[in-house]
Design a protein around this motif. Structure first.
Motif, short mmCIF file in Angstrom:
data_model
loop_
_atom_site.label_atom_id
_atom_site.label_comp_id
_atom_site.label_asym_id
_atom_site.label_seq_id
_atom_site.Cartn_x
_atom_site.Cartn_y
_atom_site.Cartn_z
N SER A 134 0.81 -1.23 0.00
CA SER A 134 0.00 0.00 0.00
C SER A 134 0.84 1.28 0.00
CB SER A 134 -0.92 0.00 1.22
OG SER A 134 -0.15 0.02 2.40
N THR A 135 2.16 1.16 -0.12
CA THR A 135 3.02 2.34 -0.05
C THR A 135 3.04 3.09 -1.38
OG1 THR A 135 4.97 1.06 -0.68
CG2 THR A 135 4.51 1.29 1.67
N PRO A 136 3.33 4.38 -1.35
CA PRO A 136 3.47 5.15 -2.59
C PRO A 136 4.62 4.66 -3.47
CG PRO A 136 3.16 6.64 -0.74
CD PRO A 136 3.34 5.26 -0.17
N TYR A 137 5.67 4.14 -2.86
CA TYR A 137 6.80 3.62 -3.63
C TYR A 137 6.37 2.41 -4.47
CZ TYR A 137 11.30 1.51 -4.77
OH TYR A 137 12.35 0.96 -5.44
N ALA A 138 5.56 1.53 -3.88
CA ALA A 138 5.07 0.37 -4.62
C ALA A 138 4.19 0.81 -5.78
CB ALA A 138 4.29 -0.55 -3.68
N ALA A 139 3.35 1.82 -5.56
CA ALA A 139 2.49 2.33 -6.62
C ALA A 139 3.31 2.95 -7.74
CB ALA A 139 1.52 3.36 -6.06
N GLN A 140 4.41 3.59 -7.39
CA GLN A 140 5.30 4.19 -8.39
C GLN A 140 5.92 3.11 -9.28
OE1 GLN A 140 8.33 6.61 -6.64
NE2 GLN A 140 9.49 6.79 -8.53
N LEU A 141 6.36 2.00 -8.67
CA LEU A 141 6.94 0.91 -9.44
C LEU A 141 5.90 0.23 -10.31
CD1 LEU A 141 9.46 -0.76 -6.98
CD2 LEU A 141 9.88 0.95 -8.73
N VAL A 142 4.67 0.13 -9.82
CA VAL A 142 3.59 -0.46 -10.61
C VAL A 142 3.31 0.41 -11.83
CG1 VAL A 142 1.12 -0.99 -10.60
CG2 VAL A 142 2.51 -1.63 -8.67
N ILE B 265 -8.86 7.88 -11.61
CA ILE B 265 -8.38 7.49 -10.29
C ILE B 265 -9.57 7.08 -9.44
CG2 ILE B 265 -7.18 8.26 -8.22
CD1 ILE B 265 -5.73 10.30 -9.98
N LYS B 266 -9.48 5.90 -8.82
CA LYS B 266 -10.56 5.40 -7.98
C LYS B 266 -9.98 4.91 -6.67
CE LYS B 266 -14.45 2.23 -8.30
NZ LYS B 266 -15.10 1.23 -9.16
N GLY B 267 -10.52 5.37 -5.56
CA GLY B 267 -10.07 4.90 -4.26
C GLY B 267 -9.42 5.98 -3.43
N VAL B 268 -9.09 5.60 -2.19
CA VAL B 268 -8.58 6.57 -1.23
C VAL B 268 -7.19 6.20 -0.71
CG1 VAL B 268 -10.83 7.35 -0.45
CG2 VAL B 268 -9.81 5.35 0.61
N GLY B 269 -6.51 5.27 -1.36
CA GLY B 269 -5.22 4.80 -0.88
C GLY B 269 -4.10 5.81 -1.10
N PRO B 270 -2.96 5.56 -0.46
CA PRO B 270 -1.84 6.50 -0.55
C PRO B 270 -1.08 6.44 -1.88
CG PRO B 270 -1.23 4.64 0.80
CD PRO B 270 -2.68 4.46 0.47
N GLY B 271 -1.34 5.46 -2.72
CA GLY B 271 -0.54 5.28 -3.92
C GLY B 271 -1.01 6.03 -5.15
N LYS B 272 -2.17 6.66 -5.09
CA LYS B 272 -2.73 7.26 -6.31
C LYS B 272 -1.91 8.45 -6.81
CE LYS B 272 -6.10 9.76 -3.59
NZ LYS B 272 -7.47 9.93 -3.24
N ASP B 273 -1.40 9.28 -5.92
CA ASP B 273 -0.65 10.47 -6.34
C ASP B 273 0.70 10.10 -6.95
OD1 ASP B 273 -2.68 12.17 -5.46
OD2 ASP B 273 -1.85 12.24 -3.43
N SER B 274 1.39 9.16 -6.34
CA SER B 274 2.71 8.79 -6.87
C SER B 274 2.58 8.06 -8.21
CB SER B 274 3.48 7.95 -5.87
OG SER B 274 2.79 6.76 -5.59
#
Length: 131
Positions: free
Chosen positions: A59-67, A87-96
Protein backbone atom coordinates in the motif's frame (compact mmCIF):
# COMPACT_ATOMS: atom_id res chain seq x y z
CA UNK A 1 -1.29 -44.36 -18.14
CA UNK A 2 -2.47 -40.83 -18.56
CA UNK A 3 -0.88 -38.94 -21.38
CA UNK A 4 0.80 -35.66 -20.46
CA UNK A 5 -0.66 -32.61 -22.16
CA UNK A 6 1.69 -30.49 -24.16
CA UNK A 7 1.60 -26.95 -22.80
CA UNK A 8 2.04 -24.30 -25.47
CA UNK A 9 3.09 -20.82 -24.50
CA UNK A 10 0.77 -18.13 -25.84
CA UNK A 11 2.50 -15.42 -27.81
CA UNK A 12 1.70 -11.93 -26.55
CA UNK A 13 0.08 -9.85 -29.26
CA UNK A 14 1.46 -6.32 -29.56
CA UNK A 15 -1.35 -3.89 -30.23
CA UNK A 16 -0.85 -0.48 -31.80
CA UNK A 17 -3.22 1.76 -29.82
CA UNK A 18 -2.36 5.51 -29.84
CA UNK A 19 -4.69 6.60 -27.02
CA UNK A 20 -5.74 4.62 -23.96
CA UNK A 21 -7.35 4.91 -20.52
CA UNK A 22 -5.39 4.24 -17.32
CA UNK A 23 -7.51 3.08 -14.38
CA UNK A 24 -5.74 3.50 -11.02
CA UNK A 25 -7.53 1.58 -8.25
CA UNK A 26 -5.85 2.58 -5.00
CA UNK A 27 -7.00 0.99 -1.75
CA UNK A 28 -5.52 0.92 1.73
CA UNK A 29 -4.07 -2.54 0.98
CA UNK A 30 -2.97 -2.47 -2.67
CA UNK A 31 -2.66 -0.40 -5.86
CA UNK A 32 -3.89 -1.90 -9.15
CA UNK A 33 -3.34 -0.13 -12.48
CA UNK A 34 -5.08 -1.28 -15.65
CA UNK A 35 -4.61 0.28 -19.07
CA UNK A 36 -7.52 -0.23 -21.47
CA UNK A 37 -8.43 0.94 -24.94
CA UNK A 38 -11.49 3.11 -25.70
CA UNK A 39 -13.81 0.06 -25.77
CA UNK A 40 -12.61 -1.14 -22.35
CA UNK A 41 -10.48 -4.08 -23.51
CA UNK A 42 -7.43 -4.52 -21.29
CA UNK A 43 -4.07 -3.77 -22.90
CA UNK A 44 -1.92 -4.36 -19.80
CA UNK A 45 -2.21 -4.33 -16.02
CA UNK A 46 -0.12 -4.70 -12.91
CA UNK A 47 -0.42 -4.44 -9.14
CA UNK A 48 1.88 -4.06 -6.17
CA UNK A 49 1.40 -7.73 -5.33
CA UNK A 50 2.31 -8.77 -8.89
CA UNK A 51 5.51 -6.72 -8.69
CA UNK A 52 6.58 -8.67 -5.58
CA UNK A 53 5.51 -6.58 -2.59
CA UNK A 54 3.85 -8.36 0.32
CA UNK A 55 1.81 -7.23 3.31
CA UNK A 56 1.83 -3.60 4.36
CA UNK A 57 4.44 -2.66 1.74
CA UNK A 58 1.86 -3.14 -1.04
CA UNK A 59 0.00 0.00 0.00
CA UNK A 60 3.02 2.34 -0.05
CA UNK A 61 3.47 5.15 -2.59
CA UNK A 62 6.80 3.62 -3.63
CA UNK A 63 5.07 0.37 -4.62
CA UNK A 64 2.49 2.33 -6.62
CA UNK A 65 5.30 4.19 -8.39
CA UNK A 66 6.94 0.91 -9.44
CA UNK A 67 3.59 -0.46 -10.61
CA UNK A 68 3.00 2.64 -12.75
CA UNK A 69 6.51 2.34 -14.15
CA UNK A 70 5.95 -1.31 -15.16
CA UNK A 71 2.56 -0.56 -16.72
CA UNK A 72 3.94 2.45 -18.59
CA UNK A 73 6.73 0.35 -20.11
CA UNK A 74 4.23 -2.26 -21.26
CA UNK A 75 1.89 0.41 -22.65
CA UNK A 76 4.69 2.04 -24.64
CA UNK A 77 5.49 -1.39 -26.12
CA UNK A 78 1.85 -1.55 -27.28
CA UNK A 79 2.07 1.85 -28.98
CA UNK A 80 0.24 4.05 -26.46
CA UNK A 81 1.06 7.75 -26.88
CA UNK A 82 -1.67 9.54 -24.85
CA UNK A 83 -3.41 8.51 -21.64
CA UNK A 84 -6.64 9.52 -20.00
CA UNK A 85 -6.31 8.75 -16.28
CA UNK A 86 -9.18 7.65 -14.00
CA UNK A 87 -8.38 7.49 -10.29
CA UNK A 88 -10.56 5.40 -7.98
CA UNK A 89 -10.07 4.90 -4.26
CA UNK A 90 -8.58 6.57 -1.23
CA UNK A 91 -5.22 4.80 -0.88
CA UNK A 92 -1.84 6.50 -0.55
CA UNK A 93 -0.54 5.28 -3.92
CA UNK A 94 -2.73 7.26 -6.31
CA UNK A 95 -0.65 10.47 -6.34
CA UNK A 96 2.71 8.79 -6.87
CA UNK A 97 1.29 6.62 -9.67
CA UNK A 98 -0.08 9.72 -11.38
CA UNK A 99 3.29 11.51 -11.03
CA UNK A 100 5.01 8.52 -12.61
CA UNK A 101 2.66 8.66 -15.62
CA UNK A 102 3.38 12.37 -16.05
CA UNK A 103 7.16 11.79 -15.81
CA UNK A 104 7.12 9.13 -18.54
CA UNK A 105 7.10 9.66 -22.31
CA UNK A 106 3.31 9.22 -22.44
CA UNK A 107 1.21 12.40 -22.60
CA UNK A 108 -1.53 12.59 -19.94
CA UNK A 109 -4.55 14.23 -21.59
CA UNK A 110 -7.00 14.38 -18.67
CA UNK A 111 -7.33 13.22 -15.06
CA UNK A 112 -10.67 12.20 -13.58
CA UNK A 113 -11.54 11.08 -10.04
CA UNK A 114 -14.20 8.35 -10.22
CA UNK A 115 -14.25 7.36 -6.54
CA UNK A 116 -17.81 6.28 -5.63
CA UNK A 117 -19.40 8.56 -3.04
CA UNK A 118 -22.55 7.52 -1.15
CA UNK A 119 -25.26 10.17 -1.44
CA UNK A 120 -27.42 9.09 1.46
CA UNK A 121 -25.48 6.32 3.16
CA UNK A 122 -26.93 3.18 4.67
CA UNK A 123 -30.23 3.02 6.53
CA UNK A 124 -30.01 3.43 10.31
CA UNK A 125 -30.89 0.38 12.40
CA UNK A 126 -34.30 0.25 14.05
CA UNK A 127 -34.55 1.67 17.53
CA UNK A 128 -34.37 -0.97 20.25
CA UNK A 129 -37.75 -1.69 21.92
CA UNK A 130 -37.68 -2.36 25.68
CA UNK A 131 -40.48 -3.92 27.71
Amino acid sequence: MAQAKKVTKRKKIKKNIPSAIANIHSTFNNTIITITDAKGDTICWSSAGAIGFKGAKKSTPYAAQLVAQAVTKSAIDNGVKTLSVRIKGVGPGKDSALRQFQASNIEVSDIKNVTPIPHNGVKKPKKLRRR
